[in-house]
Design an enzyme around this catalytic site. Structure first.
Site, PDB file in Angstrom:
ATOM      1  N   LYS A 215     -14.972  27.023 -26.502  1.00  0.00           N
ATOM      2  CA  LYS A 215     -14.228  25.848 -26.047  1.00  0.00           C
ATOM      3  C   LYS A 215     -15.138  24.871 -25.308  1.00  0.00           C
ATOM      4  CE  LYS A 215     -12.054  28.134 -22.087  1.00  0.00           C
ATOM      5  NZ  LYS A 215     -13.056  27.815 -21.065  1.00  0.00           N
TER       6      LYS A 215
ATOM      7  N   ARG B  82      -4.724  26.982 -16.645  1.00  0.00           N
ATOM      8  CA  ARG B  82      -4.820  28.349 -17.166  1.00  0.00           C
ATOM      9  C   ARG B  82      -3.582  29.157 -16.802  1.00  0.00           C
ATOM     10  NH1 ARG B  82     -10.813  28.246 -17.045  1.00  0.00           N
ATOM     11  NH2 ARG B  82     -11.747  30.073 -17.977  1.00  0.00           N
TER      12      ARG B  82
ATOM     13  N   ARG C  66     -24.939  37.785 -24.422  1.00  0.00           N
ATOM     14  CA  ARG C  66     -25.616  36.575 -23.894  1.00  0.00           C
ATOM     15  C   ARG C  66     -26.563  36.910 -22.744  1.00  0.00           C
ATOM     16  NH1 ARG C  66     -21.203  31.756 -23.407  1.00  0.00           N
ATOM     17  NH2 ARG C  66     -20.771  32.747 -21.412  1.00  0.00           N
TER      18      ARG C  66
ATOM     19  N   ARG D  90     -25.218  36.752 -16.972  1.00  0.00           N
ATOM     20  CA  ARG D  90     -24.242  36.237 -16.007  1.00  0.00           C
ATOM     21  C   ARG D  90     -23.321  37.389 -15.644  1.00  0.00           C
ATOM     22  NH1 ARG D  90     -21.121  30.924 -18.107  1.00  0.00           N
ATOM     23  NH2 ARG D  90     -19.360  32.092 -17.367  1.00  0.00           N
TER      24      ARG D  90
ATOM     25  N   ARG E  70     -11.660  39.989 -18.357  1.00  0.00           N
ATOM     26  CA  ARG E  70     -11.338  38.558 -18.469  1.00  0.00           C
ATOM     27  C   ARG E  70     -10.391  38.318 -19.639  1.00  0.00           C
ATOM     28  NH1 ARG E  70     -16.997  35.712 -18.838  1.00  0.00           N
ATOM     29  NH2 ARG E  70     -15.868  33.760 -18.812  1.00  0.00           N
TER      30      ARG E  70
HETATM   31  P1  AMP Z   1     -15.218  29.124 -17.528  1.00  0.00           P
HETATM   32  O1  AMP Z   1     -16.571  28.486 -17.403  1.00  0.00           O
HETATM   33  O2  AMP Z   1     -14.147  28.148 -17.965  1.00  0.00           O
HETATM   34  O3  AMP Z   1     -15.223  30.400 -18.330  1.00  0.00           O
HETATM   35  O4  AMP Z   1     -14.794  29.558 -16.039  1.00  0.00           O
HETATM   36  C1  AMP Z   1     -15.579  30.449 -15.289  1.00  0.00           C
HETATM   37  C2  AMP Z   1     -14.746  31.057 -14.190  1.00  0.00           C
HETATM   38  O5  AMP Z   1     -14.253  30.014 -13.327  1.00  0.00           O
HETATM   39  C3  AMP Z   1     -13.496  31.791 -14.647  1.00  0.00           C
HETATM   40  O6  AMP Z   1     -13.763  33.128 -15.012  1.00  0.00           O
HETATM   41  C4  AMP Z   1     -12.626  31.717 -13.386  1.00  0.00           C
HETATM   42  O7  AMP Z   1     -13.076  32.640 -12.413  1.00  0.00           O
HETATM   43  C5  AMP Z   1     -12.940  30.320 -12.869  1.00  0.00           C
HETATM   44  N1  AMP Z   1     -12.010  29.286 -13.415  1.00  0.00           N
HETATM   45  C6  AMP Z   1     -12.314  28.237 -14.230  1.00  0.00           C
HETATM   46  N2  AMP Z   1     -11.224  27.496 -14.491  1.00  0.00           N
HETATM   47  C7  AMP Z   1     -10.197  28.087 -13.829  1.00  0.00           C
HETATM   48  C8  AMP Z   1      -8.808  27.814 -13.727  1.00  0.00           C
HETATM   49  N3  AMP Z   1      -8.235  26.786 -14.370  1.00  0.00           N
HETATM   50  N4  AMP Z   1      -8.054  28.656 -12.951  1.00  0.00           N
HETATM   51  C9  AMP Z   1      -8.601  29.688 -12.297  1.00  0.00           C
HETATM   52  N5  AMP Z   1      -9.896  30.017 -12.377  1.00  0.00           N
HETATM   53  C10 AMP Z   1     -10.699  29.220 -13.125  1.00  0.00           C
END
Ligand code: AMP
Length: 221
Positions: A13, A88, A127, A162, A173
């Protein structure tokens, strides 16, 4: 155009929202990026978010809602955007509805990128990144391995994974993704905004799937 983009972690995404942003001239608003930046700058929101992110858990709704509301409160906000990773949860969707209503920004669609769990685990847990900030090379085992296991080809730094890309964390996740998104997807489905797009294949194929689905939706109006 105003879009929300939903997909499991590792579904691509980030890549697709950035393509939509550059090719269609939309602002890219990614809460993962905003939160990582807040953690790096050690802001109050960053300090609240840090441990949740490291453990692969969702950051509390109020923290994320505040960060997004702040982006939209800026004078130079764009009225054409693609949301990457937000909302989310149903609670976030309702808070975002309020923000959009305040600015008179109706959504054009909510794109759901559909990728099977097994494929996500294969992609993410392979990764590896170079931690050297001047290098930042990325690798994937087995798709794009370094020449010497665990060592960066360019600058020879030891590679790192990471914390939230470790296999156990990826599985958790995904579980969280499915649990939390069920009611969110229902919500957007019921109001006729959800657009499901297959997320397998190379990035250009997936991008064309998205454009095709958006045009199809426009034709239905
Ligand atoms: P992402 O880069 O979108 O995979 O986000 C990395 C991490 O940021 C996720 O695993 C969550 O811990 C946090 N995160 C990002 N967006 C949200 C959201 N809308 N609500 C809650 N946690 C978020």
């Amino acid at each position: 155009m105003r879009l929300i983009f939903i997909g499991p972690p590792g579904s691509g995404k980030g890549t697709q929202t950035k393509l939509l942003s550059t090719r269609l001239g939309l602002s890219h608003i990614g809460t993962g990026d905003l939160l990582r930046e807040a953690v790096q700058r050690d802001t109050p929101a960053g300090r609240q978010a840090k441990s949740f992110m490291a453990g692969g858990q969702l950051v509390p709704d109020d923290v994320v809602n505040t960060i997004v509301a702040e982006v939209f409160a800026q004078r130079n906000r764009s009225d054409n955007f693609v949301m990457d990773g937000y909302p989310r949860t149903l609670h976030q969707a309702r808070a975002f509805d309020d923000v959009l209503r305040r600015f008179g920004f109706p959504l054009d669609g909510v794109i759901l990128l559909v990728v099977p769990d097994q494929e996500i685990i294969r992609r993410l847990s392979g990764r590896w990144n170079c931690p050297n900030p001047e290098c930042n090379a990325t690798y994937h085992v087995p798709l794009k391995p370094p020449k010497v296991a665990g060592v960066c080809d360019n600058c020879h730094s030891p590679l790192m994974q990471r914390e939230d890309d470790r296999e156990e964390t990826v599985r958790m996740r995904l579980q969280i993704y499915h649990d939390r998104h069920a009611e969110l997807l229902d919500y957007y489905r019921k109001i006729g905004l959800l657009i499901e797009v297959p997320g397998l294949g190379d990035f250009e194929t997936i991008y064309q799937n998205i454009i095709h689905a958006l045009n199809h939706k426009k034709g239905q109006r």
